[in-house]
Design a protein around this motif. Structure first.
Motif, PDB file in Angstrom:
ATOM      1  N   ALA A 178      13.242  -8.812   4.760  1.00  0.00           N
ATOM      2  CA  ALA A 178      12.629  -7.488   4.686  1.00  0.00           C
ATOM      3  C   ALA A 178      11.159  -7.651   4.344  1.00  0.00           C
ATOM      4  CB  ALA A 178      13.317  -6.636   3.623  1.00  0.00           C
ATOM      5  N   THR A 179      10.360  -6.729   4.814  1.00  0.00           N
ATOM      6  CA  THR A 179       8.947  -6.710   4.436  1.00  0.00           C
ATOM      7  C   THR A 179       8.738  -5.519   3.510  1.00  0.00           C
ATOM      8  OG1 THR A 179       8.244  -7.729   6.506  1.00  0.00           O
ATOM      9  CG2 THR A 179       6.567  -6.574   5.233  1.00  0.00           C
ATOM     10  N   ILE A 180       8.232  -5.829   2.325  1.00  0.00           N
ATOM     11  CA  ILE A 180       8.042  -4.826   1.278  1.00  0.00           C
ATOM     12  C   ILE A 180       6.553  -4.579   1.067  1.00  0.00           C
ATOM     13  CG2 ILE A 180       8.560  -4.199  -1.099  1.00  0.00           C
ATOM     14  CD1 ILE A 180      11.055  -4.674   0.651  1.00  0.00           C
ATOM     15  N   SER A 181       6.162  -3.321   0.999  1.00  0.00           N
ATOM     16  CA  SER A 181       4.793  -2.966   0.645  1.00  0.00           C
ATOM     17  C   SER A 181       4.718  -2.840  -0.869  1.00  0.00           C
ATOM     18  CB  SER A 181       4.399  -1.646   1.306  1.00  0.00           C
ATOM     19  OG  SER A 181       3.105  -1.241   0.887  1.00  0.00           O
ATOM     20  N   ILE A 182       3.820  -3.601  -1.485  1.00  0.00           N
ATOM     21  CA  ILE A 182       3.701  -3.582  -2.947  1.00  0.00           C
ATOM     22  C   ILE A 182       2.234  -3.487  -3.340  1.00  0.00           C
ATOM     23  CG2 ILE A 182       3.864  -6.125  -2.974  1.00  0.00           C
ATOM     24  CD1 ILE A 182       5.029  -5.827  -5.852  1.00  0.00           C
ATOM     25  N   THR A 183       1.947  -2.551  -4.234  1.00  0.00           N
ATOM     26  CA  THR A 183       0.589  -2.365  -4.742  1.00  0.00           C
ATOM     27  C   THR A 183       0.574  -2.690  -6.231  1.00  0.00           C
ATOM     28  OG1 THR A 183       0.091  -0.619  -3.141  1.00  0.00           O
ATOM     29  CG2 THR A 183      -1.326  -0.747  -5.085  1.00  0.00           C
ATOM     30  N   ILE A 184      -0.292  -3.626  -6.619  1.00  0.00           N
ATOM     31  CA  ILE A 184      -0.443  -3.989  -8.019  1.00  0.00           C
ATOM     32  C   ILE A 184      -1.865  -3.690  -8.469  1.00  0.00           C
ATOM     33  CG2 ILE A 184       1.343  -5.777  -7.886  1.00  0.00           C
ATOM     34  CD1 ILE A 184      -0.907  -7.869  -7.796  1.00  0.00           C
ATOM     35  N   HIS A 185      -2.045  -3.606  -9.795  1.00  0.00           N
ATOM     36  CA  HIS A 185      -3.363  -3.312 -10.359  1.00  0.00           C
ATOM     37  C   HIS A 185      -3.797  -4.409 -11.325  1.00  0.00           C
ATOM     38  CE1 HIS A 185      -1.717   0.543  -8.992  1.00  0.00           C
ATOM     39  NE2 HIS A 185      -2.964   0.942  -8.838  1.00  0.00           N
ATOM     40  N   GLU A 186      -3.138  -5.563 -11.217  1.00  0.00           N
ATOM     41  CA  GLU A 186      -3.484  -6.714 -12.043  1.00  0.00           C
ATOM     42  C   GLU A 186      -3.930  -7.852 -11.143  1.00  0.00           C
ATOM     43  OE1 GLU A 186      -0.492  -6.916 -15.647  1.00  0.00           O
ATOM     44  OE2 GLU A 186       0.607  -6.527 -13.797  1.00  0.00           O
ATOM     45  N   GLY A 187      -4.274  -8.983 -11.758  1.00  0.00           N
ATOM     46  CA  GLY A 187      -4.697 -10.136 -10.968  1.00  0.00           C
ATOM     47  C   GLY A 187      -4.176 -11.435 -11.530  1.00  0.00           C
ATOM     48  N   ARG A 188      -2.907 -11.447 -11.928  1.00  0.00           N
ATOM     49  CA  ARG A 188      -2.345 -12.677 -12.486  1.00  0.00           C
ATOM     50  C   ARG A 188      -2.145 -13.742 -11.402  1.00  0.00           C
ATOM     51  NH1 ARG A 188       2.429 -10.836 -16.690  1.00  0.00           N
ATOM     52  NH2 ARG A 188       1.647  -8.750 -17.169  1.00  0.00           N
ATOM     53  N   ASN A 189      -2.077 -14.978 -11.841  1.00  0.00           N
ATOM     54  CA  ASN A 189      -1.907 -16.093 -10.927  1.00  0.00           C
ATOM     55  C   ASN A 189      -0.596 -15.965 -10.146  1.00  0.00           C
ATOM     56  OD1 ASN A 189      -2.445 -18.588  -9.715  1.00  0.00           O
ATOM     57  ND2 ASN A 189      -1.255 -19.674 -11.259  1.00  0.00           N
ATOM     58  N   ARG A 190      -0.690 -15.942  -8.816  1.00  0.00           N
ATOM     59  CA  ARG A 190       0.464 -15.873  -7.910  1.00  0.00           C
ATOM     60  C   ARG A 190       1.443 -14.777  -8.336  1.00  0.00           C
ATOM     61  NH1 ARG A 190       0.860 -20.208  -4.491  1.00  0.00           N
ATOM     62  NH2 ARG A 190       3.127 -20.038  -4.331  1.00  0.00           N
TER      63      ARG A 190
END
Length: 256
Positions: A178-190
């Motif tokens: 499946a392809t999931i659209s995900i929006t995050i507001h952080e910038g952690r490693n991987r």
């Protein structure tokens, strides 16, 4: 905007920052007709007249580039192992550009490149919570309750993630992926990869499709384009409201 003089000189292509420091301490740099021989002095390259050994430095225009990074390319301006780096794809651009944040070697998609260090720092700083949206293709199809864990925040080894925006983008008819659209507001490693590992659906392909209001659209893999004035204005507006306190934490360098 004022910056340390050695940084201004390095950004103008005079020499490395360390060599520029040596030029300053040797008394070879003048700002508005006065010799500067101590480190720590600041100057504004857009307003001040800066010379090195009597020659004025060039005033580099600010450049903002959207680049569609291919998989298998290092997000760096050089690589000691001789691997392909993002600047290999931008050789037609004369200004020295640097990536804003990172996409790892196996990831692809939207990467902002610029020589505007001030804007880059603000975009990467966690206080601004700049949204980044990815299309993550994962093994099998995650159930809705698994995605809810990502939406609510999921525990990783470096702490619980902030709430994410998650929805199905595409599902294989045979349920193999499946392809999931995900929006995050952080910038952690991987971070995105680790989030899906935590719900036992490893990522097989990861593509960033938007960053801070910029949208990759139909820009082809390995190609770049200059941002419009409107896009640059929106980026600046997105980080204008929160003041960064010196000494506060900075974002991780690898964001996915």
């Amino acid at each position: 905007m004022e910056e340390r003089l050695q940084k201004v000189l390095a950004n103008a292509g005079v020499a490395s920052r360390r060599k520029c420091e040596e030029l300053i301490t040797a008394g070879k740099v003048m700002v508005n007709g006065e010799v500067v021989s101590e480190l720590g002095v600041k100057a504004d390259p857009t307003k001040d007249i800066i010379t090195v050994s009597g020659k004025a430095i060039k005033k580099e225009a600010k450049v903002y580039i959207m680049f569609n990074k291919p998989k298998g390319v290092i997000t760096s301006v050089s690589d000691p192992q001789g691997r392909s780096v993002v600047t290999d794809y931008l050789k037609e651009i004369k200004e020295r550009l640097y990536p804003v944040g990172r996409l790892d070697y196996d990831s692809e998609g939207l990467l902002l490149m610029t020589n505007d260090g001030d804007l880059a720092h603000k975009l990467m700083h966690p206080s601004h919570h700049v949204p980044k949206t990815y299309h993550a293709t994962v093994e099998r199809v995650p159930h809705g309750n698994a995605l809810e864990k990502l939406q609510n925040g999921i525990k990783l080894e470096d702490g619980v993630t902030a709430p994410a925006e998650v929805e199905y983008h595409d599902i294989d008819p045979e349920k193999k992926f499946a392809t999931i659209s995900i929006t995050i507001h952080e910038g952690r490693n991987r971070q995105v990869r680790r989030m899906f590992d935590a719900i036992h659906h490893p990522v097989t392909r990861l593509k960033r499709i938007s960053f801070g209001g910029l949208v990759l659209g139909n820009l082809q893999r390995g190609k770049n384009r200059r941002l419009t004035a409107e896009e640059v204005s929106k980026l600046m507006e997105s980080v204008a409201e929160v003041a960064i306190v010196p000494g506060t934490a900075t974002a991780e360098t690898a964001e996915d």
